[in-house]
Design a protein around this motif. Structure first.
Motif, PDB file in Angstrom:
ATOM      1  N   LYS A  51       0.805  -1.230   0.000  1.00 12.63           N
ATOM      2  CA  LYS A  51       0.000   0.000   0.000  1.00 12.63           C
ATOM      3  C   LYS A  51       0.839   1.281   0.000  1.00 12.63           C
ATOM      4  O   LYS A  51       0.328   2.349  -0.313  1.00 12.63           O
ATOM      5  CB  LYS A  51      -0.930   0.010   1.218  1.00 12.63           C
ATOM      6  CG  LYS A  51      -2.136  -0.891   1.029  1.00 12.63           C
ATOM      7  CD  LYS A  51      -3.303  -0.462   1.880  1.00 12.63           C
ATOM      8  CE  LYS A  51      -3.318  -1.128   3.222  1.00 12.63           C
ATOM      9  NZ  LYS A  51      -3.644  -2.551   3.216  1.00 12.63           N
ATOM     10  N   TYR A  98      -4.179   3.090  -4.120  1.00 16.21           N
ATOM     11  CA  TYR A  98      -4.547   3.538  -2.766  1.00 16.21           C
ATOM     12  C   TYR A  98      -3.610   4.658  -2.312  1.00 16.21           C
ATOM     13  O   TYR A  98      -4.060   5.700  -1.832  1.00 16.21           O
ATOM     14  CB  TYR A  98      -4.478   2.353  -1.793  1.00 16.21           C
ATOM     15  CG  TYR A  98      -4.525   2.775  -0.350  1.00 16.21           C
ATOM     16  CD1 TYR A  98      -5.742   3.076   0.253  1.00 16.21           C
ATOM     17  CD2 TYR A  98      -3.349   2.901   0.392  1.00 16.21           C
ATOM     18  CE1 TYR A  98      -5.784   3.492   1.578  1.00 16.21           C
ATOM     19  CE2 TYR A  98      -3.390   3.321   1.708  1.00 16.21           C
ATOM     20  CZ  TYR A  98      -4.605   3.608   2.298  1.00 16.21           C
ATOM     21  OH  TYR A  98      -4.639   4.032   3.600  1.00 16.21           O
ATOM     22  N   TYR A 154     -11.827   1.280   1.757  1.00 16.66           N
ATOM     23  CA  TYR A 154     -11.645  -0.162   1.574  1.00 16.66           C
ATOM     24  C   TYR A 154     -10.493  -0.430   0.598  1.00 16.66           C
ATOM     25  O   TYR A 154     -10.698  -0.572  -0.614  1.00 16.66           O
ATOM     26  CB  TYR A 154     -12.956  -0.783   1.085  1.00 16.66           C
ATOM     27  CG  TYR A 154     -14.122  -0.432   2.002  1.00 16.66           C
ATOM     28  CD1 TYR A 154     -14.359  -1.151   3.173  1.00 16.66           C
ATOM     29  CD2 TYR A 154     -14.944   0.657   1.722  1.00 16.66           C
ATOM     30  CE1 TYR A 154     -15.395  -0.803   4.032  1.00 16.66           C
ATOM     31  CE2 TYR A 154     -15.988   1.010   2.570  1.00 16.66           C
ATOM     32  CZ  TYR A 154     -16.201   0.280   3.721  1.00 16.66           C
ATOM     33  OH  TYR A 154     -17.228   0.638   4.566  1.00 16.66           O
ATOM     34  N   ILE A 177      -7.226  -2.789  -0.713  1.00 17.41           N
ATOM     35  CA  ILE A 177      -7.055  -4.240  -0.824  1.00 17.41           C
ATOM     36  C   ILE A 177      -6.138  -4.745   0.300  1.00 17.41           C
ATOM     37  O   ILE A 177      -5.390  -3.967   0.899  1.00 17.41           O
ATOM     38  CB  ILE A 177      -6.482  -4.676  -2.188  1.00 17.41           C
ATOM     39  CG1 ILE A 177      -5.044  -4.185  -2.403  1.00 17.41           C
ATOM     40  CG2 ILE A 177      -7.392  -4.253  -3.309  1.00 17.41           C
ATOM     41  CD1 ILE A 177      -4.336  -4.925  -3.523  1.00 17.41           C
ATOM     42  N   ASN A 178      -6.215  -6.036   0.550  1.00 15.08           N
ATOM     43  CA  ASN A 178      -5.271  -6.671   1.468  1.00 15.08           C
ATOM     44  C   ASN A 178      -3.989  -6.933   0.681  1.00 15.08           C
ATOM     45  O   ASN A 178      -3.927  -7.835  -0.162  1.00 15.08           O
ATOM     46  CB  ASN A 178      -5.874  -7.974   1.997  1.00 15.08           C
ATOM     47  CG  ASN A 178      -4.947  -8.633   3.013  1.00 15.08           C
ATOM     48  OD1 ASN A 178      -3.752  -8.357   3.042  1.00 15.08           O
ATOM     49  ND2 ASN A 178      -5.516  -9.493   3.837  1.00 15.08           N
ATOM     50  N   ASP A 179      -2.975  -6.120   0.951  1.00 17.08           N
ATOM     51  CA  ASP A 179      -1.749  -6.200   0.135  1.00 17.08           C
ATOM     52  C   ASP A 179      -0.816  -7.324   0.574  1.00 17.08           C
ATOM     53  O   ASP A 179       0.270  -7.497   0.010  1.00 17.08           O
ATOM     54  CB  ASP A 179      -1.017  -4.853   0.111  1.00 17.08           C
ATOM     55  CG  ASP A 179      -0.603  -4.379   1.496  1.00 17.08           C
ATOM     56  OD1 ASP A 179      -0.922  -5.051   2.492  1.00 17.08           O
ATOM     57  OD2 ASP A 179       0.062  -3.321   1.568  1.00 17.08           O
ATOM     58  N   ALA A 180      -1.249  -8.117   1.561  1.00 15.06           N
ATOM     59  CA  ALA A 180      -0.428  -9.272   1.966  1.00 15.06           C
ATOM     60  C   ALA A 180      -0.764 -10.495   1.112  1.00 15.06           C
ATOM     61  O   ALA A 180      -0.100 -11.529   1.211  1.00 15.06           O
ATOM     62  CB  ALA A 180      -0.659  -9.576   3.435  1.00 15.06           C
ATOM     63  N   LEU A 181      -1.821 -10.404   0.309  1.00 14.90           N
ATOM     64  CA  LEU A 181      -2.290 -11.578  -0.438  1.00 14.90           C
ATOM     65  C   LEU A 181      -1.796 -11.555  -1.886  1.00 14.90           C
ATOM     66  O   LEU A 181      -1.376 -10.513  -2.404  1.00 14.90           O
ATOM     67  CB  LEU A 181      -3.830 -11.591  -0.431  1.00 14.90           C
ATOM     68  CG  LEU A 181      -4.499 -11.662   0.959  1.00 14.90           C
ATOM     69  CD1 LEU A 181      -6.010 -11.524   0.827  1.00 14.90           C
ATOM     70  CD2 LEU A 181      -4.121 -12.971   1.651  1.00 14.90           C
ATOM     71  N   ALA A 218      -6.261 -11.569  -3.146  1.00 13.91           N
ATOM     72  CA  ALA A 218      -6.754 -10.200  -2.891  1.00 13.91           C
ATOM     73  C   ALA A 218      -8.093  -9.968  -3.585  1.00 13.91           C
ATOM     74  O   ALA A 218      -8.976  -9.291  -3.043  1.00 13.91           O
ATOM     75  CB  ALA A 218      -5.721  -9.187  -3.370  1.00 13.91           C
ATOM     76  N   ASP A 272     -10.720 -11.826  -1.563  1.00 19.68           N
ATOM     77  CA  ASP A 272     -10.935 -11.124  -0.297  1.00 19.68           C
ATOM     78  C   ASP A 272     -11.770  -9.847  -0.522  1.00 19.68           C
ATOM     79  O   ASP A 272     -12.702  -9.563   0.230  1.00 19.68           O
ATOM     80  CB  ASP A 272      -9.559 -10.760   0.284  1.00 19.68           C
ATOM     81  CG  ASP A 272      -9.663  -9.909   1.527  1.00 19.68           C
ATOM     82  OD1 ASP A 272     -10.088 -10.444   2.553  1.00 19.68           O
ATOM     83  OD2 ASP A 272      -9.358  -8.698   1.467  1.00 19.68           O
ATOM     84  N   TYR A 273     -11.450  -9.107  -1.578  1.00 19.85           N
ATOM     85  CA  TYR A 273     -12.186  -7.857  -1.847  1.00 19.85           C
ATOM     86  C   TYR A 273     -13.648  -8.166  -2.159  1.00 19.85           C
ATOM     87  O   TYR A 273     -14.562  -7.502  -1.662  1.00 19.85           O
ATOM     88  CB  TYR A 273     -11.528  -7.097  -3.006  1.00 19.85           C
ATOM     89  CG  TYR A 273     -11.671  -5.589  -2.909  1.00 19.85           C
ATOM     90  CD1 TYR A 273     -10.945  -4.859  -1.976  1.00 19.85           C
ATOM     91  CD2 TYR A 273     -12.530  -4.883  -3.749  1.00 19.85           C
ATOM     92  CE1 TYR A 273     -11.061  -3.472  -1.880  1.00 19.85           C
ATOM     93  CE2 TYR A 273     -12.659  -3.497  -3.666  1.00 19.85           C
ATOM     94  CZ  TYR A 273     -11.912  -2.805  -2.726  1.00 19.85           C
ATOM     95  OH  TYR A 273     -12.035  -1.429  -2.634  1.00 19.85           O
ATOM     96  N   ARG A 298     -15.502  -8.956   0.969  1.00 19.51           N
ATOM     97  CA  ARG A 298     -15.803  -7.749   1.765  1.00 19.51           C
ATOM     98  C   ARG A 298     -16.956  -6.963   1.147  1.00 19.51           C
ATOM     99  O   ARG A 298     -17.806  -6.416   1.862  1.00 19.51           O
ATOM    100  CB  ARG A 298     -14.542  -6.898   1.897  1.00 19.51           C
ATOM    101  CG  ARG A 298     -13.567  -7.537   2.899  1.00 19.51           C
ATOM    102  CD  ARG A 298     -12.155  -7.095   2.676  1.00 19.51           C
ATOM    103  NE  ARG A 298     -11.936  -5.714   3.006  1.00 19.51           N
ATOM    104  CZ  ARG A 298     -10.914  -4.986   2.555  1.00 19.51           C
ATOM    105  NH1 ARG A 298     -10.026  -5.534   1.741  1.00 19.51           N
ATOM    106  NH2 ARG A 298     -10.759  -3.740   2.915  1.00 19.51           N
TER     107      ARG A 298
END
Ligand SMILES: O=C1O[C@H](COP(=O)(O)O)[C@@H](O)[C@H](O)[C@H]1O
Length: 415
Positions: free
Chosen positions: A173, A180, A199, A201-205, A210, A213-214, A217
């Motif tokens: 991120k 973002y 919101y 994204i999950n940047d660990a995925l 991701a 996951d998005y 959510r």
């Protein structure tokens, strides 16, 4: 907004806006004009994005019940375009905050974010008359107030905003390529949107992780009543999507010729081979984009003129649509904010029989942006039903040599 010429096509409202209005004619969205009346010496709203200057009609295609509306605003000056986009956004923010107590805004990255920073098209002319080099000069100063500054900073109800991204690059991120980060630096850090309503994204995925996951959510936010569902399409219906377009006609991370443009089940998907770096991205799909209540396409710059011209021309070759031409809302309103679309330059070209009769041809191809086409062109097996022009370079009795950085070694083949 001052409008110098208006013409209406069958399905489209078209406005040419050639200059920012003067201070007294400044266009203020109705809800804002009420709250700002004491601050601005004029409270006169001119035409509202929600009540267009010319009639809107249904356009063809899609379901028969669709009531598609399309407006095209064409500006001479980029700062006037930017002010109009931000004002349009502020007005929709007021509408949805009042109607449903939330405003779901989907952003793209790139040039769009810079446009959003402007809101108030407030222009003040100051005439200076110094004696310079033997002649009188005058100077016009223009001030464009920003979305991130008073009076709009206070007038927009930021607490109602829920911010999403129509596409995101799968990078940390704080990476320079992150949509973002761009939005945080330019907009989000300057306005009081609750952080839990942004919101990212999950940047660990991974890209696939991701996107899953998005999407999960988004589904939860539908259950929570933050995002509406379209009863027509069965996909989420965001209040507003603000989107840019790339020079190749891509929107979000939906690139010409890429299979994900045909995805019709997922809400969010991913690519690992974006022709524009970085290669890994997640993106909303067309069914989600086309279920929106409002979409703004903000497109400026000479580099985009060819795609813009194709997208805005009345004739669409449906066998060869650019992604931007696939933005076609089911029951929402699409508004273009553009500078003057220039016709593509005419060109002359050698034909393939001439190219393929050469003694030697060198194909020199470098850069990540060409990797997808290069990967398709270089393998030995070619799907002859779907050849790229570069795959049609096939010398009759000459020698074709590739010089390329991807794959890393240069390849040479003799025929
Ligand atoms: O890569 C992207 O490109 C498009 C277009 O960007 P622009 O700078 O040419 O306007 C953008 O809309 C998208 O969000 C972004 O990821």
């Amino acid at each position: 907004m001052s409008t110098c010429a208006i013409s209406a096509a069958a399905s489209t409202s078209l406005s040419f806006v050639n200059r920012c209005p003067s201070f007294l004619a400044c266009r203020v969205p109705a809800p804002l004009s009420r709250s700002l009346a004491w601050k601005l010496s004029s409270s006169s709203p001119s035409h509202s994005p929600l009540a267009p200057v010319s009639a809107m009609a249904s356009s063809g295609g899609g379901s028969d019940t669709a009531s598609r509306k399309k407006k095209i605003n064409i500006f001479d000056a980029e700062e006037d375009l930017a002010a109009s986009v931000a004002e349009y956004t502020a007005e929709l923010s007021a509408k949805f905050a009042a109607e449903r107590g939330a405003f779901t805004v989907v952003l793209s990255g790139g040039s769009l974010v810079k446009a959003l920073r402007f809101l108030d098209c407030l222009k003040i002319k100051i005439f200076l008359v110094p004696w310079v080099a033997g002649s009188w000069k005058f100077l016009i100063l223009r001030f464009h107030r920003k979305l991130t500054e008073p009076p709009y900073l206070e007038a927009v109800d930021w607490s109602k905003w829920h911010v999403f991204w129509v596409d995101e690059r799968v990078v940390p991120k704080d990476h320079a390529d992150s949509n973002y980060k761009l939005t945080l630096d330019e907009l989000l850090s300057k306005v009081p949107i609750p952080t839990e309503q942004v919101y990212a994204i999950n940047d660990a995925l991974s890209a696939e992780g991701a996107s899953n996951d998005y999407e999960a959510r988004l589904k939860q936010l539908v259950k929570d009543g933050v995002i509406e569902m379209s009863p027509v399409t069965g996909f989420p219906k965001f209040d507003l999507m603000l989107m840019g377009m790339g020079p190749d006609g891509h929107v979000a991370s939906l690139f010409p010729g890429h299979p994900v443009i045909n995805e019709n089940k997922r809400w969010v998907t991913f690519v690992k081979d974006s022709p524009k770096p970085p290669p890994e991205r997640i993106t909303f799909t067309f069914p989600v984009i086309n279920s929106s209540a409002y979409v703004a396409l903000v497109v400026t710059g000479a580099g985009k003129a060819t795609a813009l011209h194709k997208a805005l021309s009345k004739q669409h070759d449906t066998s060869d649509l650019l992604p931007v031409e696939m933005v076609s809302l089911h029951d929402g309103e699409l508004t273009w904010f553009t500078d003057k679309p220039k016709p593509p330059p005419e060109r002359i070209t050698f034909t393939f029989p001439v190219i393929n009769s050469s003694a030697y041809v060198a194909l020199v191809v470098t850069g990540a942006g060409k990797a997808t086409a290069l990967h398709k062109a270089l393998p030995k097996q070619h799907d002859t039903s779907d050849l790229l022009p570069v795959e049609m370079v096939s010398l009759h009795d000459g020698e074709l040599t590739w010089f390329t950085d991807k794959p890393a070694v240069s390849m040479s083949s003799s025929i």
